[in-house]
Design an enzyme around this catalytic site. Structure first.
Site, PDB file in Angstrom:
ATOM      1  N   THR A  77       0.822  -1.211   0.000  1.00  0.00           N
ATOM      2  CA  THR A  77       0.000   0.000   0.000  1.00  0.00           C
ATOM      3  C   THR A  77       0.858   1.264   0.000  1.00  0.00           C
ATOM      4  O   THR A  77       2.001   1.251   0.476  1.00  0.00           O
ATOM      5  CB  THR A  77      -0.899  -0.018   1.256  1.00  0.00           C
ATOM      6  OG1 THR A  77      -1.439   1.277   1.480  1.00  0.00           O
ATOM      7  CG2 THR A  77      -0.105  -0.384   2.518  1.00  0.00           C
ATOM      8  N   ASP A  78       0.269   2.354  -0.476  1.00  0.00           N
ATOM      9  CA  ASP A  78       0.965   3.654  -0.409  1.00  0.00           C
ATOM     10  C   ASP A  78       1.054   4.175   1.027  1.00  0.00           C
ATOM     11  O   ASP A  78       1.827   5.089   1.314  1.00  0.00           O
ATOM     12  CB  ASP A  78       0.265   4.693  -1.309  1.00  0.00           C
ATOM     13  CG  ASP A  78      -1.184   4.982  -0.934  1.00  0.00           C
ATOM     14  OD1 ASP A  78      -1.712   4.350   0.002  1.00  0.00           O
ATOM     15  OD2 ASP A  78      -1.801   5.846  -1.606  1.00  0.00           O
ATOM     16  N   GLU A  79       0.274   3.561   1.939  1.00  0.00           N
ATOM     17  CA  GLU A  79       0.236   4.099   3.302  1.00  0.00           C
ATOM     18  C   GLU A  79       1.560   3.921   4.039  1.00  0.00           C
ATOM     19  O   GLU A  79       1.810   4.571   5.049  1.00  0.00           O
ATOM     20  CB  GLU A  79      -0.930   3.482   4.089  1.00  0.00           C
ATOM     21  CG  GLU A  79      -2.244   3.711   3.372  1.00  0.00           C
ATOM     22  CD  GLU A  79      -3.492   3.439   4.184  1.00  0.00           C
ATOM     23  OE1 GLU A  79      -3.447   3.505   5.426  1.00  0.00           O
ATOM     24  OE2 GLU A  79      -4.540   3.167   3.560  1.00  0.00           O
TER      25      GLU A  79
ATOM     26  N   TYR B 128      -1.710  -0.408  11.047  1.00  0.00           N
ATOM     27  CA  TYR B 128      -1.860  -1.078   9.750  1.00  0.00           C
ATOM     28  C   TYR B 128      -0.666  -0.791   8.849  1.00  0.00           C
ATOM     29  O   TYR B 128      -0.001  -1.706   8.342  1.00  0.00           O
ATOM     30  CB  TYR B 128      -3.164  -0.635   9.063  1.00  0.00           C
ATOM     31  CG  TYR B 128      -3.199  -0.962   7.586  1.00  0.00           C
ATOM     32  CD1 TYR B 128      -3.210  -2.283   7.150  1.00  0.00           C
ATOM     33  CD2 TYR B 128      -3.210   0.051   6.618  1.00  0.00           C
ATOM     34  CE1 TYR B 128      -3.217  -2.591   5.782  1.00  0.00           C
ATOM     35  CE2 TYR B 128      -3.224  -0.244   5.258  1.00  0.00           C
ATOM     36  CZ  TYR B 128      -3.226  -1.572   4.845  1.00  0.00           C
ATOM     37  OH  TYR B 128      -3.229  -1.868   3.507  1.00  0.00           O
TER      38      TYR B 128
ATOM     39  N   LYS C 140       2.328  -3.262   7.392  1.00  0.00           N
ATOM     40  CA  LYS C 140       2.580  -3.465   5.955  1.00  0.00           C
ATOM     41  C   LYS C 140       4.030  -3.055   5.626  1.00  0.00           C
ATOM     42  O   LYS C 140       4.699  -3.714   4.833  1.00  0.00           O
ATOM     43  CB  LYS C 140       1.599  -2.652   5.109  1.00  0.00           C
ATOM     44  CG  LYS C 140       0.162  -3.158   5.126  1.00  0.00           C
ATOM     45  CD  LYS C 140      -0.015  -4.550   4.534  1.00  0.00           C
ATOM     46  CE  LYS C 140       0.216  -4.601   3.046  1.00  0.00           C
ATOM     47  NZ  LYS C 140      -0.133  -5.952   2.496  1.00  0.00           N
TER      48      LYS C 140
HETATM   49  P1  NAD Z   1      -9.436  -7.378   2.537  1.00  0.00           P
HETATM   50  O1  NAD Z   1      -9.367  -7.097   4.003  1.00  0.00           O
HETATM   51  O2  NAD Z   1     -10.688  -7.124   1.788  1.00  0.00           O
HETATM   52  O3  NAD Z   1      -9.035  -8.903   2.253  1.00  0.00           O
HETATM   53  C1  NAD Z   1      -7.999  -9.556   2.931  1.00  0.00           C
HETATM   54  C2  NAD Z   1      -8.166 -11.051   2.677  1.00  0.00           C
HETATM   55  O4  NAD Z   1      -7.089 -11.727   3.334  1.00  0.00           O
HETATM   56  C3  NAD Z   1      -9.463 -11.636   3.250  1.00  0.00           C
HETATM   57  O5  NAD Z   1     -10.049 -12.517   2.319  1.00  0.00           O
HETATM   58  C4  NAD Z   1      -8.997 -12.381   4.494  1.00  0.00           C
HETATM   59  O6  NAD Z   1      -9.820 -13.499   4.815  1.00  0.00           O
HETATM   60  C5  NAD Z   1      -7.617 -12.821   4.057  1.00  0.00           C
HETATM   61  N1  NAD Z   1      -6.729 -13.091   5.188  1.00  0.00           N
HETATM   62  C6  NAD Z   1      -6.574 -12.361   6.321  1.00  0.00           C
HETATM   63  N2  NAD Z   1      -5.667 -12.948   7.127  1.00  0.00           N
HETATM   64  C7  NAD Z   1      -5.225 -14.067   6.467  1.00  0.00           C
HETATM   65  C8  NAD Z   1      -4.285 -15.075   6.768  1.00  0.00           C
HETATM   66  N3  NAD Z   1      -3.591 -15.069   7.929  1.00  0.00           N
HETATM   67  N4  NAD Z   1      -4.081 -16.062   5.868  1.00  0.00           N
HETATM   68  C9  NAD Z   1      -4.775 -16.089   4.691  1.00  0.00           C
HETATM   69  N5  NAD Z   1      -5.694 -15.162   4.372  1.00  0.00           N
HETATM   70  C10 NAD Z   1      -5.907 -14.160   5.251  1.00  0.00           C
HETATM   71  O7  NAD Z   1      -8.213  -6.559   1.912  1.00  0.00           O
HETATM   72  P2  NAD Z   1      -8.058  -5.917   0.470  1.00  0.00           P
HETATM   73  O8  NAD Z   1      -8.581  -4.542   0.505  1.00  0.00           O
HETATM   74  O9  NAD Z   1      -8.537  -6.872  -0.541  1.00  0.00           O
HETATM   75  O10 NAD Z   1      -6.470  -5.810   0.394  1.00  0.00           O
HETATM   76  C11 NAD Z   1      -5.674  -6.861  -0.153  1.00  0.00           C
HETATM   77  C12 NAD Z   1      -4.222  -6.458  -0.081  1.00  0.00           C
HETATM   78  O11 NAD Z   1      -4.023  -5.256  -0.804  1.00  0.00           O
HETATM   79  C13 NAD Z   1      -3.739  -6.176   1.349  1.00  0.00           C
HETATM   80  O12 NAD Z   1      -2.431  -6.692   1.479  1.00  0.00           O
HETATM   81  C14 NAD Z   1      -3.741  -4.667   1.448  1.00  0.00           C
HETATM   82  O13 NAD Z   1      -2.755  -4.216   2.346  1.00  0.00           O
HETATM   83  C15 NAD Z   1      -3.403  -4.286   0.019  1.00  0.00           C
HETATM   84  N6  NAD Z   1      -3.917  -2.976  -0.432  1.00  0.00           N
HETATM   85  C16 NAD Z   1      -5.228  -2.645  -0.246  1.00  0.00           C
HETATM   86  C17 NAD Z   1      -5.696  -1.421  -0.719  1.00  0.00           C
HETATM   87  C18 NAD Z   1      -7.147  -1.015  -0.582  1.00  0.00           C
HETATM   88  O14 NAD Z   1      -7.493   0.130  -0.904  1.00  0.00           O
HETATM   89  N7  NAD Z   1      -8.043  -1.897  -0.156  1.00  0.00           N
HETATM   90  C19 NAD Z   1      -4.822  -0.541  -1.365  1.00  0.00           C
HETATM   91  C20 NAD Z   1      -3.476  -0.916  -1.529  1.00  0.00           C
HETATM   92  C21 NAD Z   1      -3.043  -2.141  -1.062  1.00  0.00           C
HETATM   93  P1  TYD Z   2     -10.702   4.094   4.366  1.00  0.00           P
HETATM   94  O1  TYD Z   2     -11.663   3.676   3.302  1.00  0.00           O
HETATM   95  O2  TYD Z   2     -10.806   3.472   5.725  1.00  0.00           O
HETATM   96  O3  TYD Z   2      -9.240   3.894   3.745  1.00  0.00           O
HETATM   97  P2  TYD Z   2      -7.789   4.378   4.333  1.00  0.00           P
HETATM   98  O4  TYD Z   2      -7.925   4.811   5.732  1.00  0.00           O
HETATM   99  O5  TYD Z   2      -6.989   3.109   4.207  1.00  0.00           O
HETATM  100  O6  TYD Z   2      -7.327   5.462   3.413  1.00  0.00           O
HETATM  101  O7  TYD Z   2     -10.817   5.652   4.548  1.00  0.00           O
HETATM  102  C1  TYD Z   2     -10.627   6.536   3.454  1.00  0.00           C
HETATM  103  C2  TYD Z   2     -10.685   7.944   3.984  1.00  0.00           C
HETATM  104  O8  TYD Z   2     -12.014   8.196   4.445  1.00  0.00           O
HETATM  105  C3  TYD Z   2      -9.778   8.158   5.190  1.00  0.00           C
HETATM  106  O9  TYD Z   2      -9.249   9.476   5.123  1.00  0.00           O
HETATM  107  C4  TYD Z   2     -10.710   8.033   6.373  1.00  0.00           C
HETATM  108  C5  TYD Z   2     -12.026   8.555   5.846  1.00  0.00           C
HETATM  109  N1  TYD Z   2     -13.245   7.932   6.426  1.00  0.00           N
HETATM  110  C6  TYD Z   2     -14.279   8.759   6.885  1.00  0.00           C
HETATM  111  O10 TYD Z   2     -14.193  10.004   6.822  1.00  0.00           O
HETATM  112  N2  TYD Z   2     -15.393   8.157   7.415  1.00  0.00           N
HETATM  113  C7  TYD Z   2     -15.512   6.812   7.531  1.00  0.00           C
HETATM  114  O11 TYD Z   2     -16.559   6.317   8.061  1.00  0.00           O
HETATM  115  C8  TYD Z   2     -14.455   5.984   7.039  1.00  0.00           C
HETATM  116  C9  TYD Z   2     -14.557   4.479   7.116  1.00  0.00           C
HETATM  117  C10 TYD Z   2     -13.343   6.593   6.484  1.00  0.00           C
END
Ligand code: NAD
Ligand code: TYD
Length: 355
Positions: free
Chosen positions: A132-134, A158, A162
């Site tokens: 992630t970019d975070e 988080y 990561k």
């Molecule tokens: P998500 O929380 O929707 O899904 C995570 C999945 O991992 C779930 O299916 C969960 O059951 C599984 N999981 C959790 N712990 C596990 C374990 N110990 N063993 C096997 N499986 C396990 O997350 P997401 O949003 O789909 O993100 C997927 C990846 O992409 C993550 O690594 C996250 O850091 C990264 N990512 C997410 C975003 C975003 O905006 N959602 C952006 C950039 C990177």
């Molecule tokens: P989120 O979807 O949780 O992603 P991330 O924190 O990983 O960027 O949140 C996106 C942005 O929205 C973040 O700045 C937090 C804000 N946010 C709210 O303002 N209200 C909410 O209920 C949630 C879940 C997030």
């Protein structure tokens, strides 16, 4: 075949569906099915022999060794993680266990497996870590977007977990020669997004007549990418990325949270208007800010664009419209994932009366 971890989550399930729509190479999908994992996302693959699902954890060393020996994947794509910042603030332990210890165990298992491969298989093997970019921390208003060489400054449990996993992946390349690739992507949105994150939460709450919670002043900036564009970037990096390299993934879509919520309200006003004729914007409610809330993320994706020729297919406007439509067309999916433990989370995060 390829091994995908976390393939029942939001991005992982989109990746598996897209992969099998474009290729006949089978996917071994290892997922622990936490609250965020949902096999319903993969229902369209029922009976498809190209998808082999295994319920288990990336922290289970014995299981990993057995799966790798049995299925002999030519690549591993690691999505498995705890992914929600607010949950990491309430309880960081699971983030340490999955994102750090789990990634470590996966790397160890893959290192041992890699050592058993013949030269030609070793040459082709890849371990792609999805991050992630975070990990880069928070940007000032006018600072340039994050490049791959931006220093790591994670601010939440988080992002710190990561970041630690990214460092382990890097170390396994430099120390053991594991052929790794890392992608650091901006915020995703799209189908199968669990309604704890901003965009699906707002759509869900709007349609349920509930408040649309804006943390703090709503001027925090995120850089949004449609999930299927993230999946195409991962496929591209897996196919052509240079070993040991990091690729930032983003679509140059910086938006303040309030603007995102306004866009969602406007789309819902058009596609599913409130019965009383008012805009969904009337449901916007300002709530307490997130502790340590990062102010701005922005991704500089030029390396991926210039080196590997990747481009996103969706703009923010087309992606958001598709997303709202998907949620309107899948009320049963939303109803299923928001029953049970979801209510406990909403009560804990937003107050018992909001559950
Ligand atoms: P998500 O929380 O929707 O899904 C995570 C999945 O991992 C779930 O299916 C969960 O059951 C599984 N999981 C959790 N712990 C596990 C374990 N110990 N063993 C096997 N499986 C396990 O997350 P997401 O949003 O789909 O993100 C997927 C990846 O992409 C993550 O690594 C996250 O850091 C990264 N990512 C997410 C975003 C975003 O905006 N959602 C952006 C950039 C990177
Ligand atoms: P989120 O979807 O949780 O992603 P991330 O924190 O990983 O960027 O949140 C996106 C942005 O929205 C973040 O700045 C937090 C804000 N946010 C709210 O303002 N209200 C909410 O209920 C949630 C879940 C997030």
């Amino acid at each position: 075949m390829i091994l995908v971890t976390g393939g029942a989550g939001f991005i992982g399930s989109n990746f598996v569906l897209d992969w099998l729509a474009q290729s006949d190479e089978p996917v071994l999908n290892l997922d622990a099915l936490t609250y965020a994992g949902n096999l319903e996302n993969l229902a369209s693959l029922a009976g498809d022999a190209r998808h082999v699902f295994v319920h288990g954890s990336i922290a289970d060393a014995d299981l990993l060794a057995r799966l790798l020996a049995e299925h002999q994947p030519r690549a591993v794509v690691n999505f498995a993680a705890e992914s929600h910042v607010d949950r990491s603030i309430h309880g960081p332990e699971d983030f340490i266990q999955t994102n750090i210890v789990g990634t470590f165990r996966l790397l160890e298992a893959v290192r041992a497996y890699y050592a058993t491969l013949a030269d030609v298989e070793r040459e082709a093997f890849r371990f792609l870590h999805v991050s992630t970019d975070e990990v880069y921390g928070s940007l000032e208003k006018d600072a340039p977007a994050f490049s791959e060489t931006h220093r790591y400054e994670p601010n939440s449990p988080y992002s710190a977990s990561k970041a630690a996993s990214d460092h382990l992946v890097r170390a396994y390349h430099h120390t053991y020669g594991l052929p790794v690739l890392t992608t650091n992507c901006s915020n995703n949105y799209g189908p199968f997004h669990f309604p704890e994150k901003l965009i699906p939460l707002v759509i869900h709450n709007a349609l349920a007549g509930k408040p649309l919670p804006i943390y703090g002043d709503g001027q925090q900036i995120r850089d949004w990418l449609y999930v299927k564009d993230h999946c195409s970037a991962i496929r591209r990096v897996l196919a052509a990325g240079r070993l040991g390299e990091v690729y930032n993934v983003g679509g140059w879509n910086e938006k303040a949270n309030l603007e995102v919520v306004h866009t969602l309200c406007d789309l819902l006003d058009e596609l599913s208007p409130r019965a009383d004729g008012q805009s969904y914007r009337c449901q916007i409610t300002y709530v307490a800010d997130r502790p340590g809330h990062d102010r701005r993320y922005a991704i500089d994706a030029r390396k991926l664009e210039q080196e590997l020729g990747w481009k996103p297919a969706e703009t923010f406007s087309t992606g958001m419209r598709k997303t709202v439509r998907w949620y309107l067309d899948h009320p049963q999916w939303v109803a299923n994932v928001t029953s049970g433990s979801y209510r406990d989370w909403v009560g804990q995060q937003y107050g018992a009366d909001k559950a």
